[in-house]
Design an enzyme around this catalytic site. Sequence first.
Site, PDB file in Angstrom:
ATOM      1  N   TYR A 123      -5.288   5.514  -0.498  1.00 29.02           N
ATOM      2  CA  TYR A 123      -4.127   4.659  -0.625  1.00 29.02           C
ATOM      3  C   TYR A 123      -4.256   3.733  -1.824  1.00 29.02           C
ATOM      4  O   TYR A 123      -5.337   3.260  -2.150  1.00 29.02           O
ATOM      5  CB  TYR A 123      -3.851   3.862   0.659  1.00 29.02           C
ATOM      6  CG  TYR A 123      -5.037   3.166   1.262  1.00 29.02           C
ATOM      7  CD1 TYR A 123      -5.985   3.861   2.001  1.00 29.02           C
ATOM      8  CD2 TYR A 123      -5.186   1.803   1.125  1.00 29.02           C
ATOM      9  CE1 TYR A 123      -7.065   3.228   2.570  1.00 29.02           C
ATOM     10  CE2 TYR A 123      -6.261   1.154   1.712  1.00 29.02           C
ATOM     11  CZ  TYR A 123      -7.196   1.869   2.429  1.00 29.02           C
ATOM     12  OH  TYR A 123      -8.268   1.229   2.996  1.00 29.02           O
ATOM     13  N   LYS A 142       0.839  -1.205   0.000  1.00 28.43           N
ATOM     14  CA  LYS A 142       0.000   0.000   0.000  1.00 28.43           C
ATOM     15  C   LYS A 142       0.871   1.250   0.000  1.00 28.43           C
ATOM     16  O   LYS A 142       1.939   1.274   0.604  1.00 28.43           O
ATOM     17  CB  LYS A 142      -0.912   0.018   1.234  1.00 28.43           C
ATOM     18  CG  LYS A 142      -1.970  -1.074   1.217  1.00 28.43           C
ATOM     19  CD  LYS A 142      -2.600  -1.277   2.551  1.00 28.43           C
ATOM     20  CE  LYS A 142      -3.418  -2.565   2.546  1.00 28.43           C
ATOM     21  NZ  LYS A 142      -3.674  -3.068   3.893  1.00 28.43           N
ATOM     22  N   ASP A 182     -12.614  -4.632  14.022  1.00 30.03           N
ATOM     23  CA  ASP A 182     -11.336  -4.297  14.674  1.00 30.03           C
ATOM     24  C   ASP A 182     -11.409  -4.497  16.183  1.00 30.03           C
ATOM     25  O   ASP A 182     -10.427  -4.875  16.816  1.00 30.03           O
ATOM     26  CB  ASP A 182     -10.936  -2.869  14.322  1.00 30.03           C
ATOM     27  CG  ASP A 182     -10.521  -2.756  12.858  1.00 30.03           C
ATOM     28  OD1 ASP A 182     -10.430  -1.625  12.356  1.00 30.03           O
ATOM     29  OD2 ASP A 182     -10.313  -3.811  12.218  1.00 30.03           O
TER      30      ASP A 182
HETATM   31  C1  LIG Z   1     -10.739  -2.585   2.165  1.00 35.32           C
HETATM   32  C2  LIG Z   1     -11.977  -2.638   1.314  1.00 35.32           C
HETATM   33  C3  LIG Z   1     -13.240  -2.646   1.875  1.00 35.32           C
HETATM   34  N1  LIG Z   1     -14.351  -2.696   1.078  1.00 35.32           N
HETATM   35  C4  LIG Z   1     -15.665  -2.666   1.722  1.00 35.32           C
HETATM   36  C5  LIG Z   1     -15.864  -3.779   2.727  1.00 35.32           C
HETATM   37  C6  LIG Z   1     -16.720  -3.153   3.806  1.00 35.32           C
HETATM   38  O1  LIG Z   1     -18.090  -3.337   3.488  1.00 35.32           O
HETATM   39  C7  LIG Z   1     -16.409  -1.657   3.720  1.00 35.32           C
HETATM   40  C8  LIG Z   1     -15.515  -1.187   4.839  1.00 35.32           C
HETATM   41  O2  LIG Z   1     -14.393  -2.058   4.881  1.00 35.32           O
HETATM   42  P1  LIG Z   1     -13.456  -2.071   6.164  1.00 35.32           P
HETATM   43  O3  LIG Z   1     -14.275  -1.919   7.401  1.00 35.32           O
HETATM   44  O4  LIG Z   1     -12.536  -3.250   6.033  1.00 35.32           O
HETATM   45  O5  LIG Z   1     -12.635  -0.713   5.955  1.00 35.32           O
HETATM   46  P2  LIG Z   1     -11.358  -0.289   6.843  1.00 35.32           P
HETATM   47  O6  LIG Z   1     -11.567  -0.626   8.269  1.00 35.32           O
HETATM   48  O7  LIG Z   1     -11.063   1.116   6.464  1.00 35.32           O
HETATM   49  O8  LIG Z   1     -10.202  -1.247   6.317  1.00 35.32           O
HETATM   50  C9  LIG Z   1      -9.129  -0.762   5.556  1.00 35.32           C
HETATM   51  O9  LIG Z   1      -8.298  -0.059   6.431  1.00 35.32           O
HETATM   52  C10 LIG Z   1      -6.970  -0.497   6.635  1.00 35.32           C
HETATM   53  C11 LIG Z   1      -6.174   0.643   7.208  1.00 35.32           C
HETATM   54  C12 LIG Z   1      -6.325  -1.056   5.439  1.00 35.32           C
HETATM   55  O10 LIG Z   1      -5.127  -0.931   5.213  1.00 35.32           O
HETATM   56  C13 LIG Z   1      -7.131  -1.848   4.503  1.00 35.32           C
HETATM   57  O11 LIG Z   1      -7.047  -1.321   3.189  1.00 35.32           O
HETATM   58  C14 LIG Z   1      -8.547  -1.959   4.848  1.00 35.32           C
HETATM   59  O12 LIG Z   1      -8.633  -3.104   5.656  1.00 35.32           O
HETATM   60  O13 LIG Z   1     -15.748  -1.456   2.467  1.00 35.32           O
HETATM   61  C15 LIG Z   1     -14.277  -2.738  -0.301  1.00 35.32           C
HETATM   62  O14 LIG Z   1     -15.299  -2.777  -1.003  1.00 35.32           O
HETATM   63  N2  LIG Z   1     -13.039  -2.743  -0.884  1.00 35.32           N
HETATM   64  C16 LIG Z   1     -11.876  -2.705  -0.128  1.00 35.32           C
HETATM   65  O15 LIG Z   1     -10.766  -2.692  -0.706  1.00 35.32           O
END
Ligand SMILES: Cc1cn([C@H]2C[C@H](O)[C@@H](COP(=O)(O)OP(=O)(O)O[C@H]3O[C@H](C)C(=O)[C@H](O)[C@H]3O)O2)c(=O)[nH]c1=O
Length: 189
Positions: free
Chosen positions: A132, A72, A170
Amino acid sequence: MELEKTTLDGVVILTPRAFADDRGLFWESWNLRQFKALGISTTFVQDNQSVSHLPGTVRGLHYQAPPHAQAKLVRVLAGEILDVAVDFRKGSPTFGHWAGAVLSAENRCQLLIPAGFLHGFVTRAPDTAVAYKCSDFYAREAEGSVRFDDPDLGIDWGIDPKTAVLSDKDAAAPLLRETETPFAWEAPE
Ligand SMILES: Cc1cn([C@H]2C[C@H](O)[C@@H](COP(=O)(O)OP(=O)(O)O[C@H]3O[C@H](C)C(=O)[C@H](O)[C@H]3O)O2)c(=O)[nH]c1=O
């Protein structure tokens, strides 16, 4: 583009050169040719963006397992974060070690995090927008996480972990010692 190494091999801070005039600033946030000139062969296939309304929001520590492992390149469009990478490669001399960098819209700094590292950040301003680039596509089935405030990691997030704004995912993340890493360190040639 300036490159600054961190204590973790491959995790580097990149600061693009800005051009100022009466209107404001211009900079190239990413340029494949410049990256290659810096010895960075990573290429990207997906751009992500998140906005976190409250300071003290923690997103992470996340990874995608092979064959969907992601490197990333993280930058901040608005606000400020402490961006953190953790070496998650079995056999690495820095396994479980972390490195952090303050990234902000103001300082234009970016953090390059290779595949094999956990990634997470804590926001330090309201409505912080993070963008990112990812070196592989999102693969929900390959996602994994480790507890951001794992005492074995000892990451200094600059906040009381009990006050962190977290997703349910998380908040329920396992500890490092409860997690089998899918990554293996390879000694440099
Ligand atoms: C990561 C991702 C998520 N999603 C969807 C899945 C969930 O319905 C929603 C939120 O996902 P999430 O809660 O995993 O988002 P973050 O908590 O910001 O997670 C990210 O934050 C940390 C810092 C990271 O480095 C990763 O890229 C990623 O894990 O977006 C997508 O459709 N595509 C994607 O590439």
